[in-house]
Design an enzyme around this catalytic site. Structure first.
Site, short mmCIF file in Angstrom:
data_model
loop_
_atom_site.label_atom_id
_atom_site.label_comp_id
_atom_site.label_asym_id
_atom_site.label_seq_id
_atom_site.Cartn_x
_atom_site.Cartn_y
_atom_site.Cartn_z
N ASN A 174 71.16 -35.26 -6.67
CA ASN A 174 71.93 -34.15 -6.08
C ASN A 174 71.70 -32.84 -6.82
O ASN A 174 71.39 -32.82 -8.01
CB ASN A 174 73.42 -34.49 -6.05
CG ASN A 174 73.70 -35.67 -5.13
OD1 ASN A 174 74.20 -36.69 -5.56
ND2 ASN A 174 73.33 -35.52 -3.87
N ILE A 186 84.43 -39.36 -7.16
CA ILE A 186 85.53 -38.86 -6.32
C ILE A 186 86.77 -39.73 -6.53
O ILE A 186 87.90 -39.23 -6.53
CB ILE A 186 85.10 -38.82 -4.83
CG1 ILE A 186 83.80 -38.01 -4.69
CG2 ILE A 186 86.20 -38.19 -3.97
CD1 ILE A 186 83.17 -38.06 -3.32
N TYR A 199 83.08 -36.18 4.16
CA TYR A 199 82.90 -35.18 3.11
C TYR A 199 81.62 -34.39 3.36
O TYR A 199 80.59 -34.96 3.70
CB TYR A 199 82.71 -35.82 1.73
CG TYR A 199 83.65 -36.92 1.35
CD1 TYR A 199 84.95 -36.98 1.83
CD2 TYR A 199 83.22 -37.89 0.45
CE1 TYR A 199 85.79 -37.99 1.45
CE2 TYR A 199 84.07 -38.91 0.06
CZ TYR A 199 85.35 -38.96 0.57
OH TYR A 199 86.18 -39.97 0.17
N SER A 211 81.02 -39.43 5.43
CA SER A 211 80.12 -38.36 5.00
C SER A 211 79.64 -37.56 6.20
O SER A 211 79.49 -38.09 7.30
CB SER A 211 78.91 -39.00 4.31
OG SER A 211 77.86 -38.08 4.18
N LYS A 213 77.52 -45.60 6.48
CA LYS A 213 78.69 -44.76 6.76
C LYS A 213 79.00 -44.78 8.27
O LYS A 213 80.15 -44.88 8.68
CB LYS A 213 78.46 -43.32 6.28
CG LYS A 213 78.41 -43.19 4.77
CD LYS A 213 79.70 -43.65 4.10
CE LYS A 213 79.62 -43.70 2.60
NZ LYS A 213 80.75 -44.37 1.95
N ASN A 232 79.56 -31.45 0.83
CA ASN A 232 78.94 -31.72 -0.47
C ASN A 232 79.91 -31.48 -1.63
O ASN A 232 80.11 -30.33 -2.04
CB ASN A 232 77.69 -30.84 -0.64
CG ASN A 232 76.55 -31.28 0.25
OD1 ASN A 232 76.71 -31.41 1.47
ND2 ASN A 232 75.40 -31.54 -0.32
N TYR A 275 71.70 -45.79 3.68
CA TYR A 275 72.98 -45.31 3.17
C TYR A 275 73.78 -44.63 4.30
O TYR A 275 74.94 -44.95 4.54
CB TYR A 275 72.76 -44.31 2.01
CG TYR A 275 73.97 -43.44 1.77
CD1 TYR A 275 75.08 -43.94 1.10
CD2 TYR A 275 74.03 -42.13 2.27
CE1 TYR A 275 76.21 -43.16 0.92
CE2 TYR A 275 75.15 -41.35 2.10
CZ TYR A 275 76.24 -41.86 1.42
OH TYR A 275 77.36 -41.09 1.26
N1 UFG Z 1 67.99 -29.88 -3.63
C1 UFG Z 1 66.95 -29.25 -4.27
N2 UFG Z 1 66.51 -29.77 -5.45
C2 UFG Z 1 67.05 -30.88 -6.01
C3 UFG Z 1 68.13 -31.52 -5.35
C4 UFG Z 1 68.56 -31.00 -4.14
O1 UFG Z 1 66.43 -28.24 -3.79
O2 UFG Z 1 66.60 -31.30 -7.08
C5 UFG Z 1 68.48 -29.33 -2.36
C6 UFG Z 1 68.31 -30.29 -1.19
O3 UFG Z 1 67.04 -30.11 -0.61
C7 UFG Z 1 69.45 -29.86 -0.29
C8 UFG Z 1 70.53 -29.37 -1.25
O4 UFG Z 1 69.87 -29.12 -2.47
O5 UFG Z 1 69.05 -28.78 0.49
C9 UFG Z 1 71.61 -30.38 -1.48
O6 UFG Z 1 71.01 -31.63 -1.84
P1 UFG Z 1 71.87 -32.84 -2.38
O7 UFG Z 1 70.92 -33.96 -2.66
O8 UFG Z 1 72.76 -32.40 -3.47
O9 UFG Z 1 72.82 -33.19 -1.17
P2 UFG Z 1 72.46 -33.66 0.31
O10 UFG Z 1 73.12 -32.68 1.21
O11 UFG Z 1 71.04 -33.91 0.51
O12 UFG Z 1 73.15 -35.08 0.32
C10 UFG Z 1 74.54 -35.13 0.25
C11 UFG Z 1 75.05 -36.41 -0.39
C12 UFG Z 1 74.78 -37.59 0.47
C13 UFG Z 1 75.17 -37.34 1.88
C14 UFG Z 1 74.58 -36.06 2.39
C15 UFG Z 1 75.04 -35.71 3.75
O13 UFG Z 1 74.45 -36.61 -1.64
O14 UFG Z 1 75.55 -38.66 -0.02
O15 UFG Z 1 74.98 -35.01 1.54
O16 UFG Z 1 74.19 -34.78 4.33
F1 UFG Z 1 74.76 -38.34 2.69
#
Ligand code: UFG
Length: 343
Positions: free
Chosen positions: A202, A14, A180, A127, A156, A182, A152
């Site tokens: 992610n 970012i 933020y 976040s 925040k 996503n 983590y």
């Molecule tokens: N997901 C999958 N498969 C994967 C990766 C993710 O199904 O291999 C799903 C997760 O279960 C979730 C969605 O995709 O439902 C998004 O997952 P991310 O890991 O991309 O993002 P998150 O929302 O879990 O986490 C993000 C940021 C964090 C922050 C968080 C706040 O990465 O830094 O949002 O909720 F803290």
């Protein structure tokens, strides 16, 4: 004279996009980064996009002496955007002390230096993780914060509290926390983007790496949630839209248009998108059928969350402009570009 902005973590995902937008808006950018999770070469890429090469000072913000030397050298910083932090949720569970030391000590050092060197304006990378699973959706900034589910996330929450308390105790300090949702996608030039180390945590980098053939298949973490298609819901916003919000926040602080000394804004689209919808979007823009399978839930995942961004829409006159498909396309273009270069 141009205003000079210090961007900590400015070679990161970012941070690099924000540095580009700051330069485009006529700011001088000075970056501090320890290159723990990024490459110095990003500076050349920012140069390629903007025609301007930002200054990069490589050191760790936990080192207060080095930070003092920095502020003696650059005595004309107008504002700071503080991105520098560790950000892997899973890793933080195994390395809590590293996360607390790095994310909180660096923030304390930055605030302390602001007080001593007379820099008044700070924009902080927060976040939506601070909300946990909100009771009401879309979530507004005044929703109660939930106990963090990872070190983590805790950094925040504590980070926000440290900043708020500092603005209360010292009326010269003004700060904005940007929560933020996503961030996804990459700069349309495909010169900068997200570069996760090792296996991505992610969703979107996992999707693009799978499509490129670097991963066998995507695991969709659960389809038994209380959502229309059973998969989790998030608010995915284009990283360039997110970067632009930082420019607006900095201008608001420098222009003394802030309403209170500490303000908090949600940055999201206001639209919830499920994991399966995100996959469909990727397939639409890439023309590739993605290999994926439904697996069990991932520990600690929030079921559904999306932003009410109306406070940022009104007060910052900011809103997201890119669609999910546009953001996905740039993520895919970036993946192909970076792999072609490396291969
Ligand atoms: N997901 C999958 N498969 C994967 C990766 C993710 O199904 O291999 C799903 C997760 O279960 C979730 C969605 O995709 O439902 C998004 O997952 P991310 O890991 O991309 O993002 P998150 O929302 O879990 O986490 C993000 C940021 C964090 C922050 C968080 C706040 O990465 O830094 O949002 O909720 F803290």
């Amino acid at each position: 004279m141009k205003n000079k902005i210090l961007v900590t973590g400015g070679t990161g995902y970012i941070g690099s996009h924000t540095s580009v937008e700051l330069i485009k808006e006529g700011f001088d950018v000075v970056i501090i980064d320890n290159l723990y999770n990024s490459e110095a070469e990003i500076i050349d890429r920012i140069h390629k996009i903007t025609g301007v090469k930002p200054v990069l000072e490589v050191f760790d913000l936990c080192d207060q002496e080095k930070l003092d030397i920095f502020f003696k050298k650059y005595n004309d910083i107008s504002a700071i955007i503080h991105f520098a932090a560790y950000k892997a949720v899973g890793e933080s569970v195994n390395k809590p002390l590293e996360y607390y030391r790095n994310n909180l000590l660096s923030l304390v050092n930055v605030l302390d230096a602001m007080k001593r060197f007379g820099v008044s304006d700070l924009v902080f990378s927060s976040s939506c993780t601070v909300y946990g699973q909100p009771e009401k959706l879309p979530v507004t900034e005044d929703a109660p914060l939930q106990p963090a589910t990872s070190p983590y996330g805790n950094t925040k929450q504590i980070g926000e509290a440290i900043i708020r308390d500092t603005t209360v105790s010292d009326k010269n300090i003004k700060a904005v926390s940007l929560r933020y949702f996503n961030p996804i996608g990459a700069h349309p030039s495909a010169l900068i983007g997200e570069l996760p180390r090792g296996v991505p945590e992610n969703l979107v980098p996992y999707i693009t790496q799978t499509a490129y053939g670097l991963r066998d298949e995507l695991k969709v973490f659960g389809n038994d949630y209380d959502t229309p298609d059973g998969s989790c819901i998030r608010d995915y916003l284009h990283v360039v839209d997110l970067a632009k919000a930082h420019v607006v926040a900095v201008k608001r602080l420098i222009g003394r248009r802030n309403k209170t000394n500490y303000e908090v804004f949600n940055l999201g689209t206001g639209k919830g998108v499920s994991v399966l919808e995100a996959i469909k979007s990727f397939e639409r823009v890439s023309g590739i059928k993605l290999k994926y399978k439904i697996t069990g839930r991932r520990a600690g995942d929030i079921e559904k969350i999306w932003a009410d961004p109306s406070f940022a829409n009104k007060e910052l006159a900011w809103k997201t402009l890119s669609s999910l498909d546009e953001a996905m396309k740039t993520a895919w273009d970036w993946e192909k570009n970076i792999r072609n270069k490396k291969g």
